[in-house]
Scaffold this active site. Sequence first.
Site, PDB file in Angstrom:
ATOM      1  N   GLY A  25      49.672  10.744  45.470  1.00  0.00           N
ATOM      2  CA  GLY A  25      51.116  10.811  45.342  1.00  0.00           C
ATOM      3  C   GLY A  25      51.515  12.300  45.177  1.00  0.00           C
ATOM      4  O   GLY A  25      52.808  12.547  45.074  1.00  0.00           O
ATOM      5  N   GLY A  53      43.434  15.286  41.466  1.00  0.00           N
ATOM      6  CA  GLY A  53      43.375  14.571  39.947  1.00  0.00           C
ATOM      7  C   GLY A  53      44.017  13.288  40.180  1.00  0.00           C
ATOM      8  O   GLY A  53      44.041  12.476  39.392  1.00  0.00           O
ATOM      9  N   PHE A  54      45.230  13.264  41.141  1.00  0.00           N
ATOM     10  CA  PHE A  54      46.183  12.403  41.160  1.00  0.00           C
ATOM     11  C   PHE A  54      46.449  12.192  42.640  1.00  0.00           C
ATOM     12  O   PHE A  54      46.503  13.036  43.454  1.00  0.00           O
ATOM     13  CB  PHE A  54      47.321  12.775  40.391  1.00  0.00           C
ATOM     14  CG  PHE A  54      47.023  13.191  38.966  1.00  0.00           C
ATOM     15  CD1 PHE A  54      46.823  12.120  37.887  1.00  0.00           C
ATOM     16  CD2 PHE A  54      47.021  14.311  38.449  1.00  0.00           C
ATOM     17  CE1 PHE A  54      46.763  12.351  36.957  1.00  0.00           C
ATOM     18  CE2 PHE A  54      46.684  14.709  37.266  1.00  0.00           C
ATOM     19  CZ  PHE A  54      46.546  13.740  36.243  1.00  0.00           C
ATOM     20  N   MET A  74      36.637  10.617  39.239  1.00  0.00           N
ATOM     21  CA  MET A  74      37.153  11.559  38.437  1.00  0.00           C
ATOM     22  C   MET A  74      36.549  11.598  37.255  1.00  0.00           C
ATOM     23  O   MET A  74      36.479  10.352  36.478  1.00  0.00           O
ATOM     24  CB  MET A  74      38.749  11.499  38.523  1.00  0.00           C
ATOM     25  CG  MET A  74      39.372  11.593  39.711  1.00  0.00           C
ATOM     26  SD  MET A  74      40.826  11.632  39.684  1.00  0.00           S
ATOM     27  CE  MET A  74      41.548  11.769  41.324  1.00  0.00           C
ATOM     28  N   HIS A 106      34.071  10.792  46.965  1.00  0.00           N
ATOM     29  CA  HIS A 106      34.391  12.274  46.639  1.00  0.00           C
ATOM     30  C   HIS A 106      34.284  12.185  45.043  1.00  0.00           C
ATOM     31  O   HIS A 106      34.946  11.796  44.354  1.00  0.00           O
ATOM     32  CB  HIS A 106      35.811  12.367  47.148  1.00  0.00           C
ATOM     33  CG  HIS A 106      36.595  13.515  46.845  1.00  0.00           C
ATOM     34  ND1 HIS A 106      37.876  13.688  46.788  1.00  0.00           N
ATOM     35  CD2 HIS A 106      36.066  14.856  46.375  1.00  0.00           C
ATOM     36  CE1 HIS A 106      38.060  14.843  46.482  1.00  0.00           C
ATOM     37  NE2 HIS A 106      37.265  15.590  46.339  1.00  0.00           N
ATOM     38  N   GLY A 111      46.187   7.974  50.766  1.00  0.00           N
ATOM     39  CA  GLY A 111      46.060   7.294  49.291  1.00  0.00           C
ATOM     40  C   GLY A 111      47.385   6.549  49.528  1.00  0.00           C
ATOM     41  O   GLY A 111      47.487   5.417  49.874  1.00  0.00           O
ATOM     42  N   SER A 112      48.394   7.224  48.650  1.00  0.00           N
ATOM     43  CA  SER A 112      49.587   6.609  48.414  1.00  0.00           C
ATOM     44  C   SER A 112      50.599   6.036  49.822  1.00  0.00           C
ATOM     45  O   SER A 112      50.926   5.040  49.750  1.00  0.00           O
ATOM     46  CB  SER A 112      50.605   7.292  47.724  1.00  0.00           C
ATOM     47  OG  SER A 112      50.690   8.582  48.242  1.00  0.00           O
ATOM     48  N   MET A 143      34.719  14.428  41.962  1.00  0.00           N
ATOM     49  CA  MET A 143      35.596  15.221  41.308  1.00  0.00           C
ATOM     50  C   MET A 143      34.888  15.297  39.754  1.00  0.00           C
ATOM     51  O   MET A 143      35.528  15.039  38.930  1.00  0.00           O
ATOM     52  CB  MET A 143      36.915  14.855  41.249  1.00  0.00           C
ATOM     53  CG  MET A 143      37.556  15.512  42.522  1.00  0.00           C
ATOM     54  SD  MET A 143      39.105  14.588  42.892  1.00  0.00           S
ATOM     55  CE  MET A 143      38.553  12.771  43.524  1.00  0.00           C
ATOM     56  N   MET A 169      40.871  20.250  50.211  1.00  0.00           N
ATOM     57  CA  MET A 169      42.000  19.411  49.433  1.00  0.00           C
ATOM     58  C   MET A 169      43.352  20.283  49.584  1.00  0.00           C
ATOM     59  O   MET A 169      43.321  21.299  49.568  1.00  0.00           O
ATOM     60  CB  MET A 169      41.734  19.629  48.015  1.00  0.00           C
ATOM     61  CG  MET A 169      40.620  19.091  47.336  1.00  0.00           C
ATOM     62  SD  MET A 169      40.461  17.394  47.560  1.00  0.00           S
ATOM     63  CE  MET A 169      41.895  16.799  46.821  1.00  0.00           C
ATOM     64  N   ASP A 182      42.364  16.026  52.526  1.00  0.00           N
ATOM     65  CA  ASP A 182      42.777  15.190  51.518  1.00  0.00           C
ATOM     66  C   ASP A 182      43.945  15.624  50.408  1.00  0.00           C
ATOM     67  O   ASP A 182      43.686  16.559  50.087  1.00  0.00           O
ATOM     68  CB  ASP A 182      41.385  14.967  50.779  1.00  0.00           C
ATOM     69  CG  ASP A 182      41.495  14.028  49.652  1.00  0.00           C
ATOM     70  OD1 ASP A 182      42.535  13.274  49.581  1.00  0.00           O
ATOM     71  OD2 ASP A 182      40.408  13.567  48.687  1.00  0.00           O
ATOM     72  N   GLY A 183      44.964  14.783  50.406  1.00  0.00           N
ATOM     73  CA  GLY A 183      45.977  15.024  49.419  1.00  0.00           C
ATOM     74  C   GLY A 183      47.424  15.227  50.324  1.00  0.00           C
ATOM     75  O   GLY A 183      47.547  16.064  51.325  1.00  0.00           O
ATOM     76  N   GLY A 184      48.148  14.235  49.992  1.00  0.00           N
ATOM     77  CA  GLY A 184      49.642  14.455  50.394  1.00  0.00           C
ATOM     78  C   GLY A 184      50.018  14.072  52.057  1.00  0.00           C
ATOM     79  O   GLY A 184      50.631  14.558  52.571  1.00  0.00           O
ATOM     80  N   ASP A 224      37.414   8.117  45.089  1.00  0.00           N
ATOM     81  CA  ASP A 224      37.656   9.160  44.248  1.00  0.00           C
ATOM     82  C   ASP A 224      37.176   8.910  42.867  1.00  0.00           C
ATOM     83  O   ASP A 224      37.681   8.405  42.083  1.00  0.00           O
ATOM     84  CB  ASP A 224      39.080   9.424  44.177  1.00  0.00           C
ATOM     85  CG  ASP A 224      39.783  10.045  45.425  1.00  0.00           C
ATOM     86  OD1 ASP A 224      39.187  11.154  45.972  1.00  0.00           O
ATOM     87  OD2 ASP A 224      40.697   9.685  45.814  1.00  0.00           O
ATOM     88  N   HIS A 226      37.550   5.768  51.080  1.00  0.00           N
ATOM     89  CA  HIS A 226      37.590   6.893  50.564  1.00  0.00           C
ATOM     90  C   HIS A 226      37.475   6.408  48.897  1.00  0.00           C
ATOM     91  O   HIS A 226      38.382   5.935  48.458  1.00  0.00           O
ATOM     92  CB  HIS A 226      38.687   7.796  50.801  1.00  0.00           C
ATOM     93  CG  HIS A 226      38.270   9.307  50.139  1.00  0.00           C
ATOM     94  ND1 HIS A 226      37.798  10.163  50.473  1.00  0.00           N
ATOM     95  CD2 HIS A 226      39.282   9.625  49.155  1.00  0.00           C
ATOM     96  CE1 HIS A 226      38.173  11.201  49.903  1.00  0.00           C
ATOM     97  NE2 HIS A 226      38.604  11.027  48.898  1.00  0.00           N
ATOM     98  N   SER A 229      42.386   6.155  50.378  1.00  0.00           N
ATOM     99  CA  SER A 229      41.880   6.176  49.024  1.00  0.00           C
ATOM    100  C   SER A 229      42.193   5.303  48.410  1.00  0.00           C
ATOM    101  O   SER A 229      43.343   4.837  48.010  1.00  0.00           O
ATOM    102  CB  SER A 229      42.199   7.780  48.564  1.00  0.00           C
ATOM    103  OG  SER A 229      42.235   7.683  47.127  1.00  0.00           O
TER     104      SER A 229
HETATM  105  C1  DX5 Z   1      43.319  13.654  44.896  1.00  0.00           C
HETATM  106  C2  DX5 Z   1      42.354  12.535  45.550  1.00  0.00           C
HETATM  107  C3  DX5 Z   1      42.947  12.154  46.686  1.00  0.00           C
HETATM  108  C4  DX5 Z   1      44.186  11.371  46.623  1.00  0.00           C
HETATM  109  C5  DX5 Z   1      44.942  11.279  47.601  1.00  0.00           C
HETATM  110  O1  DX5 Z   1      42.744  13.925  43.760  1.00  0.00           O
HETATM  111  O2  DX5 Z   1      40.942  13.265  45.886  1.00  0.00           O
HETATM  112  O3  DX5 Z   1      42.152  11.551  47.472  1.00  0.00           O
HETATM  113  O4  DX5 Z   1      43.857  10.053  46.209  1.00  0.00           O
HETATM  114  O5  DX5 Z   1      46.323  10.724  47.479  1.00  0.00           O
HETATM  115  P1  DX5 Z   1      47.447  10.772  48.014  1.00  0.00           P
HETATM  116  O6  DX5 Z   1      47.046  10.501  49.804  1.00  0.00           O
HETATM  117  O7  DX5 Z   1      48.350   9.951  47.591  1.00  0.00           O
HETATM  118  O8  DX5 Z   1      47.907  12.325  48.034  1.00  0.00           O
HETATM  119 ZN    ZN Z   2      39.685  12.427  47.324  1.00  0.00          ZN
END
Ligand code: DX5
Ligand code: ZN
Length: 217
Positions: A145, A142-143, A37, A66, A195-196, A68, A137, A173-175, A35, A33, A8
């Site tokens: 990390g 939203g964020f 928002m 994606h 992402g992170s 949002m 998800m 997706d996420g964490g 995002d 990917h 991401s």
């Molecule tokens: C969250 C996003 C994710 C996010 C994942 O709202 O949809 O794609 O960037 O980031 P990590 O992998 O850091 O959780």
């Molecule tokens: Zn995403």
Amino acid sequence: MNLKIAPSILSADFARLGEEVQAIDDAGCDYIHIDVMDGHFVPNLTFGPPIIKSIRSWSRKPFDVHLMINPAQPTISAYADAGADIITVHAEADKHLDRSVHQIRALGKRAGISLNPGTPETVLTYVLDQIDLILVMTVNPGFGGQSFLHSQIDKIKRIRKMIDGRPIELEVDGGINIETAQLAVEAGATTLVAGSSVFSAEDYAERIHEIRSACNQ
Ligand code: DX5
Ligand code: ZN
């Protein structure tokens, strides 16, 4: 199974976005990917079609967009024009989910539906034959990390059963990190957004490789 990795760009250096997209492409990712928002559906604001268009030439890999945003439906064609290959809308944001997924496919793009952690998988029942991808998800969107929500493992397993042989990708997706990647894949994921964990690495290729190997891929 051929696990797909979709870094991401939310965690990329926005001042060097084109180069970052090229770097994850060179590092062996499968999708980019993206995002989107709106500061309304989620409490954060990123970018829209003009920026997506400006980074399109930095990679030939599929752009996994994606959305949002609420409403998403009026802007779908703008994302298709900007260079999206997969367009994913949120079940919670779209009043007319069936219409949106038809519209995405009519534009020649792959259609995805995303579910927030609190949304049950039953919303997918009557659109399963209309979609190419389901995005579960594993954080509240939203964020970047945030920590992986283990409560979603059961949902991933249930959706894997619902897919029942259909050619639908199951993206999580996420964490996602080296530990949680394995849990998501064991539950039935075919594509992982990271992402992170990718962008915090010194070497993006090494991190992507570590995620794949943790999942025996
Ligand atoms: C969250 C996003 C994710 C996010 C994942 O709202 O949809 O794609 O960037 O980031 P990590 O992998 O850091 O959780
Ligand atoms: Zn995403």
